[in-house]
Scaffold this motif. Structure first.
Motif, mmCIF file in Angstrom:
data_model
loop_
_atom_site.group_PDB
_atom_site.id
_atom_site.type_symbol
_atom_site.label_atom_id
_atom_site.label_comp_id
_atom_site.label_asym_id
_atom_site.label_seq_id
_atom_site.Cartn_x
_atom_site.Cartn_y
_atom_site.Cartn_z
ATOM 1 N N ASN A 47 -19.182 59.479 -22.155
ATOM 2 C CA ASN A 47 -19.020 60.677 -22.635
ATOM 3 C C ASN A 47 -17.842 61.465 -21.855
ATOM 4 O O ASN A 47 -17.880 62.828 -21.912
ATOM 5 N N ASP A 48 -17.146 60.682 -20.858
ATOM 6 C CA ASP A 48 -16.107 61.430 -20.077
ATOM 7 C C ASP A 48 -15.157 61.972 -20.970
ATOM 8 O O ASP A 48 -14.690 61.671 -22.047
ATOM 9 N N THR A 49 -14.467 63.182 -20.624
ATOM 10 C CA THR A 49 -13.546 64.068 -21.101
ATOM 11 C C THR A 49 -12.378 64.007 -20.319
ATOM 12 O O THR A 49 -12.419 64.088 -19.163
ATOM 13 N N GLY A 50 -11.252 64.158 -20.947
ATOM 14 C CA GLY A 50 -9.917 64.013 -20.325
ATOM 15 C C GLY A 50 -9.588 65.581 -20.233
ATOM 16 O O GLY A 50 -9.966 66.342 -20.794
ATOM 17 N N GLU A 51 -8.544 65.963 -19.487
ATOM 18 C CA GLU A 51 -7.958 66.960 -19.427
ATOM 19 C C GLU A 51 -6.471 66.981 -20.458
ATOM 20 O O GLU A 51 -6.061 65.852 -20.554
ATOM 21 N N GLY A 52 -6.027 68.133 -20.713
ATOM 22 C CA GLY A 52 -5.005 68.307 -21.497
ATOM 23 C C GLY A 52 -5.456 68.560 -22.758
ATOM 24 O O GLY A 52 -6.644 68.354 -23.241
ATOM 25 N N ASP A 53 -4.469 68.741 -23.735
ATOM 26 C CA ASP A 53 -4.648 69.379 -24.918
ATOM 27 C C ASP A 53 -4.956 68.188 -25.786
ATOM 28 O O ASP A 53 -4.353 67.385 -26.445
ATOM 29 N N GLY A 54 -6.364 67.873 -26.157
ATOM 30 C CA GLY A 54 -6.946 66.885 -27.074
ATOM 31 C C GLY A 54 -7.173 65.519 -26.743
ATOM 32 O O GLY A 54 -7.379 64.669 -27.406
ATOM 33 N N ASP A 55 -6.755 64.939 -25.407
ATOM 34 C CA ASP A 55 -6.886 63.747 -24.855
ATOM 35 C C ASP A 55 -8.286 63.383 -24.410
ATOM 36 O O ASP A 55 -8.897 64.663 -23.946
ATOM 37 N N ARG A 56 -8.604 62.309 -24.445
ATOM 38 C CA ARG A 56 -10.075 62.091 -23.976
ATOM 39 C C ARG A 56 -10.081 61.652 -22.656
ATOM 40 O O ARG A 56 -11.009 61.920 -21.930
ATOM 41 N N THR A 57 -9.026 60.885 -22.342
ATOM 42 C CA THR A 57 -9.198 60.260 -20.937
ATOM 43 C C THR A 57 -7.428 60.203 -20.756
ATOM 44 O O THR A 57 -7.002 59.970 -21.397
ATOM 45 N N ALA A 58 -7.141 60.345 -19.329
ATOM 46 C CA ALA A 58 -5.924 60.053 -18.847
ATOM 47 C C ALA A 58 -5.529 58.698 -19.196
ATOM 48 O O ALA A 58 -4.265 58.206 -19.549
ATOM 49 N N ALA A 59 -6.320 57.565 -19.358
ATOM 50 C CA ALA A 59 -6.076 56.400 -19.585
ATOM 51 C C ALA A 59 -5.972 56.142 -20.911
ATOM 52 O O ALA A 59 -5.179 55.110 -21.291
ATOM 53 N N ASN A 60 -6.183 56.821 -21.769
ATOM 54 C CA ASN A 60 -6.333 56.510 -23.294
ATOM 55 C C ASN A 60 -5.154 57.484 -23.713
ATOM 56 O O ASN A 60 -5.161 58.583 -23.679
ATOM 57 N N ASP A 61 -4.059 56.880 -24.466
ATOM 58 C CA ASP A 61 -3.104 57.786 -24.988
ATOM 59 C C ASP A 61 -3.179 57.917 -26.646
ATOM 60 O O ASP A 61 -2.226 58.567 -27.011
ATOM 61 N N ARG A 62 -4.264 57.109 -26.929
ATOM 62 C CA ARG A 62 -4.487 57.217 -28.540
ATOM 63 C C ARG A 62 -4.773 58.620 -28.843
ATOM 64 O O ARG A 62 -5.753 59.158 -28.090
ATOM 65 N N PRO A 63 -4.261 59.344 -29.778
ATOM 66 C CA PRO A 63 -4.674 60.725 -30.008
ATOM 67 C C PRO A 63 -5.896 60.816 -30.514
ATOM 68 O O PRO A 63 -6.771 60.016 -31.297
ATOM 69 N N ALA A 64 -6.694 61.794 -30.135
ATOM 70 C CA ALA A 64 -8.199 62.382 -30.491
ATOM 71 C C ALA A 64 -8.098 63.149 -31.538
ATOM 72 O O ALA A 64 -7.012 63.996 -31.766
ATOM 73 N N ALA A 65 -9.062 63.340 -32.083
ATOM 74 C CA ALA A 65 -9.070 64.327 -33.438
ATOM 75 C C ALA A 65 -9.039 65.811 -32.913
ATOM 76 O O ALA A 65 -9.672 66.216 -31.739
ATOM 77 N N ASP A 66 -8.137 66.467 -33.538
ATOM 78 C CA ASP A 66 -7.913 67.854 -33.375
ATOM 79 C C ASP A 66 -7.475 68.416 -34.479
ATOM 80 O O ASP A 66 -7.366 67.901 -35.580
ATOM 81 N N ASP A 67 -6.982 69.825 -34.175
ATOM 82 C CA ASP A 67 -6.840 70.580 -35.286
ATOM 83 C C ASP A 67 -5.150 70.540 -35.587
ATOM 84 O O ASP A 67 -4.644 71.080 -36.721
ATOM 85 N N LYS A 68 -4.414 69.860 -34.675
ATOM 86 C CA LYS A 68 -3.207 69.779 -35.125
ATOM 87 C C LYS A 68 -2.721 68.809 -36.296
ATOM 88 O O LYS A 68 -3.590 67.804 -36.721
ATOM 89 N N PRO A 69 -1.934 69.298 -37.114
ATOM 90 C CA PRO A 69 -1.634 68.384 -38.354
ATOM 91 C C PRO A 69 -1.395 66.998 -37.966
ATOM 92 O O PRO A 69 -0.565 66.873 -36.991
ATOM 93 N N GLY A 70 -1.491 65.949 -38.714
ATOM 94 C CA GLY A 70 -1.312 64.637 -38.755
ATOM 95 C C GLY A 70 -0.882 64.199 -39.903
ATOM 96 O O GLY A 70 -0.264 64.640 -40.926
ATOM 97 N N LYS A 71 -1.093 62.722 -40.064
ATOM 98 C CA LYS A 71 -0.661 61.950 -41.316
ATOM 99 C C LYS A 71 -1.471 62.460 -42.470
ATOM 100 O O LYS A 71 -2.598 62.936 -42.504
ATOM 101 N N ARG A 72 -0.886 62.992 -43.852
ATOM 102 C CA ARG A 72 -1.526 63.293 -44.880
ATOM 103 C C ARG A 72 -2.438 62.306 -45.410
ATOM 104 O O ARG A 72 -2.044 61.061 -45.385
ATOM 105 N N ILE A 73 -3.618 62.853 -45.438
ATOM 106 C CA ILE A 73 -4.733 61.817 -46.249
ATOM 107 C C ILE A 73 -5.375 62.563 -47.413
ATOM 108 O O ILE A 73 -5.482 63.707 -47.534
ATOM 109 N N THR A 74 -5.718 61.616 -48.250
ATOM 110 C CA THR A 74 -6.822 62.230 -49.441
ATOM 111 C C THR A 74 -8.314 61.640 -49.196
ATOM 112 O O THR A 74 -8.576 60.553 -48.754
#
Length: 350
Positions: free
Chosen positions: A30-57
């Protein structure tokens, strides 16, 4: 093995507050990363957040909203989806007829929606269509009433029926622990539903911690105002002396309170269930027997939309180190009384 932790009001996973309370399956950190929306410094895959992303239905299929809680579930799903400019929500009409609901979901599958959120009228009967969606490459978020097999969904989100009974029992127990030969009664829901059995079991297990308390009567109602009034009237006539009542459902609780008023009874405390606005208002007013209610939060539908969006956009959950969303999330059954009712008032359903 599930691990339950306390959540605040919504268990909405689109923000860092998600780490405050959830039941997760298959997680190792359950480690949390610092920075806006990052989960860990080692993981650069985006975490769920409010920023717009790919349009989906997202396709949303629920049962007919013939109960205040179900209507609130549908409203929560719609309102949460409206928050995201990158989400289009396709909502079915809803039906308690399993064949009709299956047809509605198959229509969404044929339209090739990106993700499905399904609250089945009957989990067992709709398992087949959940499997069909998953095999078609459409991930399914199964809401509340669970399918028969985990193969029919990617993630399950729901309430804790056993926890409702457990927390109601502990709340009552703590208030009666110093009273000799205390008596409690229970106004349950439909006895042919597994959720009713779970709520009763949790309540009974909690009362085992209080040897001075005995449950002297139990009556099953039908989750309606009319049944609540009729069955409560029977309980009051049969039990002239008791100290507390746990009612499984705030909708039938409206009727139960009518029966209490008609009988002129004020000699016990009452705990409700689910989290209706009318219950919150009665608790806040501080008049009458209703002193608390135990949540079965309809905001779980908003959490389901958050998770569906994360799935559709290939994101994980903000505040968690894992690449993927959890496979299971159980909402906490918080007790709402006069001390915290203002906090929960905006979530009350009509």
């Amino acid at each position: 093995m599930h691990q339950l932790t306390a959540s605040r009001r919504r268990l909405l996973l689109g923000a860092a507050a998600a780490s405050a309370g959830a039941l997760l399956t298959g997680c190792t950190s359950n480690d949390t990363g610092e920075g806006d929306g990052d989960r860990t410094a080692a993981n650069d895959r985006p975490a769920a957040d409010d920023k717009p992303g790919k349009r989906i239905t997202i396709g949303y299929a629920g049962p007919q909203a013939d109960h205040g809680w179900l209507n609130a579930v549908n409203d929560n799903a719609r309102q949460r989806a409206e928050k995201y400019p990158d989400v289009t929500l396709e909502v079915t009409e809803g039906s308690n007829d399993t064949a009709q609901q299956i047809g509605q979901i198959e229509t969404l599958i044929n339209r090739q929606v990106d993700v499905l959120v399904v609250l089945p009228a009957d989990g067992k009967a709709l398992t087949r269509v959940g499997l069909k969606a998953m095999r078609a490459g459409i991930p399914v978020v199964n809401l509340d009433r669970v399918f028969n097999t985990p193969q029919a969904y990617r993630c399950w989100v729901g309430g804790d029926n056993y926890g409702m009974g457990l927390n109601a029992g502990h709340y009552i127990g703590e208030r009666l622990k110093d009273k000799r030969n205390a008596k409690v009664v229970e106004l349950a829901g439909l006895d042919n539903l597994e959720l009713t059995k779970q709520r009763t079991q949790g309540f009974d297990d909690a009362l085992k911690n209080y040897p001075n308390i005995k449950k002297v009567a139990r009556q099953a109602a039908e989750f309606t105002v009319e049944s609540g009034q009729a069955k409560m009237a029977q309980l009051l006539q049969a039990q002239q002396d008791f100290d507390a009542l746990w009612n499984h459902d705030d909708d039938q609780g409206v009727g139960a309170l009518r029966a209490v008023d008609q009988a002129g009874r004020e000699d016990f405390l009452m705990v409700g269930g689910a989290g209706a606005l009318s219950a919150f208002q009665a608790i806040k007013a501080g008049r009458g027997v209703l002193k608390a209610t135990v949540l079965y939060p309809p905001t779980m539908a908003a959490s389901a939309i958050d998770l569906a969006r994360a799935l559709g956009q290939g994101k994980g959950v903000s505040g968690l180190a894992e690449f993927e969303i959890p496979s299971s999330l159980t909402c906490y059954s918080a007790v709402v009384d006069k001390e915290n009712v203002d906090q929960y008032m905006p979530t009350g359903f009509k």
